[in-house]
Enzyme design. Structure first.
Site, mmCIF file in Angstrom:
data_model
loop_
_atom_site.group_PDB
_atom_site.id
_atom_site.type_symbol
_atom_site.label_atom_id
_atom_site.label_comp_id
_atom_site.label_asym_id
_atom_site.label_seq_id
_atom_site.Cartn_x
_atom_site.Cartn_y
_atom_site.Cartn_z
ATOM 1 N N TYR A 72 -1.951 -0.620 10.333
ATOM 2 C CA TYR A 72 -2.034 -0.946 8.901
ATOM 3 C C TYR A 72 -0.719 -0.619 8.190
ATOM 4 C CZ TYR A 72 -3.949 -1.116 4.153
ATOM 5 O OH TYR A 72 -4.180 -1.423 2.832
ATOM 6 N N SER A 117 0.867 -1.186 0.000
ATOM 7 C CA SER A 117 0.000 0.000 0.000
ATOM 8 C C SER A 117 0.897 1.227 0.000
ATOM 9 C CB SER A 117 -0.871 0.008 1.266
ATOM 10 O OG SER A 117 -1.414 1.293 1.503
HETATM 11 P P1 NAD Z 1 -11.632 -6.496 0.399
HETATM 12 O O1 NAD Z 1 -11.975 -6.339 1.844
HETATM 13 O O2 NAD Z 1 -12.601 -6.027 -0.628
HETATM 14 O O3 NAD Z 1 -11.238 -8.006 0.131
HETATM 15 C C1 NAD Z 1 -10.354 -8.682 0.976
HETATM 16 C C2 NAD Z 1 -10.712 -10.155 0.948
HETATM 17 O O4 NAD Z 1 -9.787 -10.834 1.807
HETATM 18 C C3 NAD Z 1 -12.123 -10.455 1.481
HETATM 19 O O5 NAD Z 1 -12.810 -11.267 0.556
HETATM 20 C C4 NAD Z 1 -11.877 -11.173 2.797
HETATM 21 O O6 NAD Z 1 -12.849 -12.185 3.084
HETATM 22 C C5 NAD Z 1 -10.510 -11.791 2.543
HETATM 23 N N1 NAD Z 1 -9.828 -12.052 3.819
HETATM 24 C C6 NAD Z 1 -9.731 -11.211 4.882
HETATM 25 N N2 NAD Z 1 -9.084 -11.814 5.880
HETATM 26 C C7 NAD Z 1 -8.753 -13.043 5.435
HETATM 27 C C8 NAD Z 1 -8.092 -14.141 6.028
HETATM 28 N N3 NAD Z 1 -7.649 -14.082 7.296
HETATM 29 N N4 NAD Z 1 -7.914 -15.270 5.302
HETATM 30 C C9 NAD Z 1 -8.382 -15.349 4.027
HETATM 31 N N5 NAD Z 1 -9.041 -14.346 3.420
HETATM 32 C C10 NAD Z 1 -9.227 -13.207 4.127
HETATM 33 O O7 NAD Z 1 -10.194 -5.747 0.216
HETATM 34 P P2 NAD Z 1 -9.521 -4.975 -1.046
HETATM 35 O O8 NAD Z 1 -9.838 -3.534 -0.954
HETATM 36 O O9 NAD Z 1 -9.789 -5.704 -2.304
HETATM 37 O O10 NAD Z 1 -7.994 -5.098 -0.630
HETATM 38 C C11 NAD Z 1 -7.186 -6.172 -1.040
HETATM 39 C C12 NAD Z 1 -5.748 -5.899 -0.624
HETATM 40 O O11 NAD Z 1 -5.306 -4.662 -1.181
HETATM 41 C C13 NAD Z 1 -5.572 -5.765 0.897
HETATM 42 O O12 NAD Z 1 -4.352 -6.374 1.269
HETATM 43 C C14 NAD Z 1 -5.508 -4.280 1.114
HETATM 44 O O13 NAD Z 1 -4.761 -3.933 2.266
HETATM 45 C C15 NAD Z 1 -4.800 -3.840 -0.159
HETATM 46 N N6 NAD Z 1 -5.043 -2.438 -0.474
HETATM 47 C C16 NAD Z 1 -6.320 -1.999 -0.660
HETATM 48 C C17 NAD Z 1 -6.528 -0.650 -0.937
HETATM 49 C C18 NAD Z 1 -7.912 -0.099 -1.139
HETATM 50 O O14 NAD Z 1 -8.051 1.126 -1.135
HETATM 51 N N7 NAD Z 1 -8.918 -0.913 -1.358
HETATM 52 C C19 NAD Z 1 -5.431 0.229 -1.019
HETATM 53 C C20 NAD Z 1 -4.142 -0.272 -0.823
HETATM 54 C C21 NAD Z 1 -3.957 -1.613 -0.552
#
Ligand code: NAD
Length: 254
Positions: A151, A138
């Site tokens: 985070y 991130s």
């Molecule tokens: P999201 O919440 O839409 O999806 C995350 C998925 O991970 C969910 O389906 C959840 O069930 C699954 N999950 C959570 N804990 C888990 C576990 N212990 N074991 C297995 N599965 C698990 O999230 P997103 O926005 O698509 O983010 C995905 C990645 O990208 C994350 O690592 C997040 O930190 C990173 N990220 C997101 C953003 C953003 O703005 N959305 C920005 C930077 C980084």
């Protein structure tokens, strides 16, 4: 270009948001996709969508923070060509208002979850002399973001693990990179707004959109396109790198 035909890809958290978009795109490009998901229901919905699209996907219900569960899943999958460590959870708070339990949970999922998958996948990749790993870091790994103490810690760790793995397994044909998105509009963002800013979701959504100099959030498909490049043979010269995908957040916010 960017064909993944004949490749077996594991995507953690592939039931939602960015992971789901990556799973869909990788399957479209010919990969056999394995989704490791805490939510079996969300994983199944993603796999069904891929199936309707003509792709191949399997769901493995597991918690990435649990090493035994992760080991069993990788054992069942067999040879893994591509690992995308995407599963992650959010937390809002400074060091003062981050409770021990919250800190531990963020570490368990975001950091230990990635370690568990790396620990399970790397030996097979090493044996075959080939493999690609992509970690979802991130912008919080690179710049100070208000109230993201735990985070940011977890995403900094992902960036450092990327460098370590890339270095250690360079001689074994394994590439390892990370992606650092700014805000991407996913259920992760909607959930975070509902939990932390109930009643002012729309105002905060707009504020968060404008924090990217480009004036909006990214889309999961835009992140998936970068993930596809980095996991494809076309990126064969790319390892040990982090790729911002942030609408100018880290370089143009002045
Ligand atoms: P999201 O919440 O839409 O999806 C995350 C998925 O991970 C969910 O389906 C959840 O069930 C699954 N999950 C959570 N804990 C888990 C576990 N212990 N074991 C297995 N599965 C698990 O999230 P997103 O926005 O698509 O983010 C995905 C990645 O990208 C994350 O690592 C997040 O930190 C990173 N990220 C997101 C953003 C953003 O703005 N959305 C920005 C930077 C980084």
């Amino acid at each position: 270009m960017f064909s993944l035909t004949g490749k077996q890809a594991v995507i953690t958290g592939g039931g939602s948001g960015i992971g789901r978009a990556i799973a869909r795109l990788f399957a479209r490009q010919g990969a056999a996709v394995h989704i490791i998901e805490l939510s079996a229901e969300a994983g199944q919905a993603a796999a069904d969508e891929i199936g309707r699209d003509g792709g191949r996907a399997w769901v493995h219900a597991a918690d990435v923070s649990q090493q035994a569960q992760v080991a069993a899943v990788f054992q069942a999958i067999g040879a893994v060509d591509i690992l995308v460590n995407n599963a992650g959870i959010a937390h809002v708070g400074s060091v003062e208002n981050t409770a021990e339990a919250d800190f531990d949970r963020v570490y368990q999922v975001n950091v230990k979850g990635a370690y568990n998958c790396l620990h399970a996948a790397v030996p097979g990749m090493k044996q075959r002399g080939a493999g690609v790993i992509l970690n979802l870091a991130s912008i919080a790994a690179h710049v100070g973001i208000t109230d993201r103490f735990a985070y940011s810690m977890s995403k900094g760790a992902l960036f450092a693990m990327t460098l370590s793995v890339a270095r250690d397994y360079l001689p074994h044909g394994i590439r390892c990179n990370s992606i650092s998105p700014a805000r991407v509009h996913t259920p992760f963002v909607d959930g975070f707004l509902a939990k932390n800013y109930a009643g002012q979701e729309q105002a905060i959504f707009e504020k968060l959109s404008k924090s990217q100099p480009i004036g909006r959030m990214g889309t999961p498909d835009e992140v998936a396109a970068l993930a596809l490049y980095l996991c494809s043979d076309e990126a064969g010269f790319v390892t040990g790198c982090d790729y911002p995908i942030d609408g100018g957040f880290t370089t143009l916010n002045n």
